[in-house]
Design a protein around this motif. Sequence first.
Motif, short mmCIF file in Angstrom:
data_model
loop_
_atom_site.label_atom_id
_atom_site.label_comp_id
_atom_site.label_asym_id
_atom_site.label_seq_id
_atom_site.Cartn_x
_atom_site.Cartn_y
_atom_site.Cartn_z
N LEU A 62 -29.70 -73.40 1.80
CA LEU A 62 -29.55 -74.76 2.61
C LEU A 62 -29.03 -74.08 4.03
CD1 LEU A 62 -29.44 -77.50 3.09
CD2 LEU A 62 -27.32 -77.82 2.13
N PHE A 63 -27.86 -72.98 3.75
CA PHE A 63 -27.12 -72.47 5.13
C PHE A 63 -27.97 -71.83 5.83
CE2 PHE A 63 -25.13 -68.77 7.02
CZ PHE A 63 -24.24 -69.47 7.68
N MET A 64 -28.97 -70.96 5.27
CA MET A 64 -29.75 -70.39 6.19
C MET A 64 -30.97 -71.00 6.54
SD MET A 64 -28.62 -67.13 5.98
CE MET A 64 -30.13 -66.35 6.55
N THR A 65 -31.40 -72.01 5.89
CA THR A 65 -32.43 -72.88 6.40
C THR A 65 -31.91 -73.77 7.57
OG1 THR A 65 -33.29 -73.36 4.31
CG2 THR A 65 -34.02 -74.94 5.74
N ALA A 66 -30.67 -74.30 7.48
CA ALA A 66 -30.30 -75.16 8.50
C ALA A 66 -29.99 -74.23 9.82
CB ALA A 66 -28.96 -75.56 8.18
N MET A 67 -29.65 -72.88 9.57
CA MET A 67 -29.38 -72.17 10.71
C MET A 67 -30.67 -71.51 11.53
SD MET A 67 -26.04 -71.63 11.46
CE MET A 67 -25.91 -73.34 10.81
N MET A 68 -31.72 -71.38 10.73
CA MET A 68 -33.04 -71.18 11.24
C MET A 68 -33.70 -72.53 12.03
SD MET A 68 -33.63 -68.10 11.18
CE MET A 68 -32.88 -66.64 10.22
N VAL A 69 -33.68 -73.44 11.19
CA VAL A 69 -34.22 -74.80 11.84
C VAL A 69 -33.47 -75.26 13.25
CG1 VAL A 69 -34.44 -77.23 11.42
CG2 VAL A 69 -35.28 -75.75 9.82
N GLY A 70 -32.09 -75.03 13.09
CA GLY A 70 -31.44 -75.26 14.23
C GLY A 70 -31.81 -74.44 15.60
N SER A 71 -31.84 -73.10 15.05
CA SER A 71 -32.16 -72.13 16.01
C SER A 71 -33.68 -72.46 16.79
CB SER A 71 -32.52 -70.84 15.50
OG SER A 71 -32.81 -69.75 16.45
N ALA A 72 -34.68 -72.84 15.88
CA ALA A 72 -36.04 -73.15 16.44
C ALA A 72 -35.92 -74.53 17.37
CB ALA A 72 -37.04 -73.48 15.06
N ALA A 73 -35.09 -75.55 16.61
CA ALA A 73 -35.03 -76.95 17.66
C ALA A 73 -34.63 -76.39 18.91
CB ALA A 73 -34.19 -77.60 16.88
N VAL A 74 -33.59 -75.53 19.03
CA VAL A 74 -32.91 -75.21 20.54
C VAL A 74 -34.08 -74.50 21.23
CG1 VAL A 74 -31.19 -73.75 21.66
CG2 VAL A 74 -30.76 -75.07 19.51
N SER A 75 -34.86 -73.64 20.55
CA SER A 75 -35.77 -72.78 21.38
C SER A 75 -36.68 -73.68 22.05
CB SER A 75 -36.44 -71.91 20.47
OG SER A 75 -35.65 -70.91 20.11
N LEU A 76 -37.46 -74.71 21.06
CA LEU A 76 -38.28 -75.70 21.56
C LEU A 76 -37.91 -76.65 22.60
CD1 LEU A 76 -40.02 -76.27 18.10
CD2 LEU A 76 -41.00 -75.19 20.32
N VAL A 78 -35.00 -76.75 24.78
CA VAL A 78 -34.20 -76.07 25.65
C VAL A 78 -34.97 -75.28 26.80
CG1 VAL A 78 -32.29 -74.86 26.63
CG2 VAL A 78 -31.94 -76.34 24.67
N HIS A 79 -35.20 -75.45 27.95
CA HIS A 79 -35.83 -74.63 28.78
C HIS A 79 -34.87 -73.99 29.82
CE1 HIS A 79 -39.19 -77.33 27.78
NE2 HIS A 79 -38.50 -78.44 27.72
N ASP A 80 -33.93 -73.57 29.59
CA ASP A 80 -32.86 -72.69 30.46
C ASP A 80 -33.17 -71.51 29.87
OD1 ASP A 80 -30.99 -71.43 31.76
OD2 ASP A 80 -29.26 -72.72 31.37
N PRO A 81 -33.53 -70.32 30.24
CA PRO A 81 -33.69 -69.11 29.82
C PRO A 81 -32.33 -68.50 29.55
CG PRO A 81 -35.02 -69.18 31.59
CD PRO A 81 -34.14 -70.39 31.78
N ARG A 82 -31.17 -68.54 30.28
CA ARG A 82 -29.76 -68.17 29.80
C ARG A 82 -29.25 -68.89 28.74
NH1 ARG A 82 -28.10 -63.57 32.18
NH2 ARG A 82 -28.59 -63.39 34.39
N PHE A 83 -29.56 -70.21 28.58
CA PHE A 83 -28.96 -71.01 27.48
C PHE A 83 -29.74 -70.46 26.25
CE2 PHE A 83 -28.56 -74.25 24.24
CZ PHE A 83 -27.32 -74.74 24.36
N LEU A 84 -31.15 -70.20 26.33
CA LEU A 84 -31.71 -69.46 25.33
C LEU A 84 -31.26 -67.84 24.95
CD1 LEU A 84 -35.56 -70.40 25.67
CD2 LEU A 84 -33.98 -71.39 24.10
N LEU A 85 -31.07 -67.30 25.79
CA LEU A 85 -30.49 -65.82 25.51
C LEU A 85 -29.10 -66.01 24.82
CD1 LEU A 85 -31.12 -64.23 29.14
CD2 LEU A 85 -31.96 -63.64 26.80
N ALA A 86 -28.27 -67.25 25.23
CA ALA A 86 -26.90 -67.46 24.50
C ALA A 86 -27.01 -68.18 23.20
CB ALA A 86 -26.07 -68.38 25.45
N LYS A 87 -28.27 -68.81 22.82
CA LYS A 87 -28.49 -69.19 21.64
C LYS A 87 -28.07 -68.82 20.37
CE LYS A 87 -32.16 -68.48 19.51
NZ LYS A 87 -33.72 -68.51 19.12
N ASP A 88 -28.14 -67.42 20.14
CA ASP A 88 -27.77 -66.74 19.11
C ASP A 88 -26.19 -66.90 18.88
OD1 ASP A 88 -30.49 -65.81 18.30
OD2 ASP A 88 -30.15 -63.82 18.95
#
Length: 224
Positions: A62-76, A78-88
């Motif tokens: 559940l922890f790993m799934t939530a992290m990956m889903v959250g990461s994918a959602a942010v990627s889709l 957010v359109h600011d490249p700097r924010f995407l770089l900071a996403k991790d």
Amino acid sequence: MSPRAKALLLVLVDMALPIGLYYVLRAMDVSYHSALLISSLLPGLSVVASLVRRRRPDGLGLFMTAMMVGSAAVSLLVHDPRFLLAKDGWITAISGLWFLASVRGRQPLAFAFTRFVLEGRIGPLKDGDGSGRESWDVLWERLPAFRRIWRVATVIWGIGLLTDAAVRVTMAYTLPPDVVPGLGGLQYGVFMVLMQVVMVCYLVPTGLYNRWSPLYLPLKETPA
């Protein structure tokens, strides 16, 4: 496949391949945002495969799934490249907070992650007869000191992850965009090595790795 081999495969899929794909796309003149978006969705494949195989995730899943889903959602979204770089960095910060929150839960995250690799390899022998190592569920239920060790270890990991997150966010907003993914990948390796050193320095003196340690004496003093 052994737990160690599975862990190495996950590192390859979730870290090395996305970074390599990012630089391949940039070499093909793909924009920063598109390259980051495409490469950041790749780690979700391992999570999907795990869910299909196991169907019902445990706490660790559940922890790993939530992290990956959250990461994918942010990627889709957010359109600011700097924010995407900071996403991790932001995801790492959430992970650190999750670790700290789990300290008061039924079983902290450091316990869940570590037993995946080490259960059956460390701990006392069952009934002293050499038939195998004692289950970590038994150790957790019967040894307060064992529970305390993993709660402290979880706090250490939480603080480490928050520190790592702060460095990642700072790099994302201050360094040239094409430098950040590569340095971020290198940072994963440095962070893991440092955390392993810290954890060994903490765990070895507790007697966790010594099956004759006083840590395990209550198992012999109380009925099974």
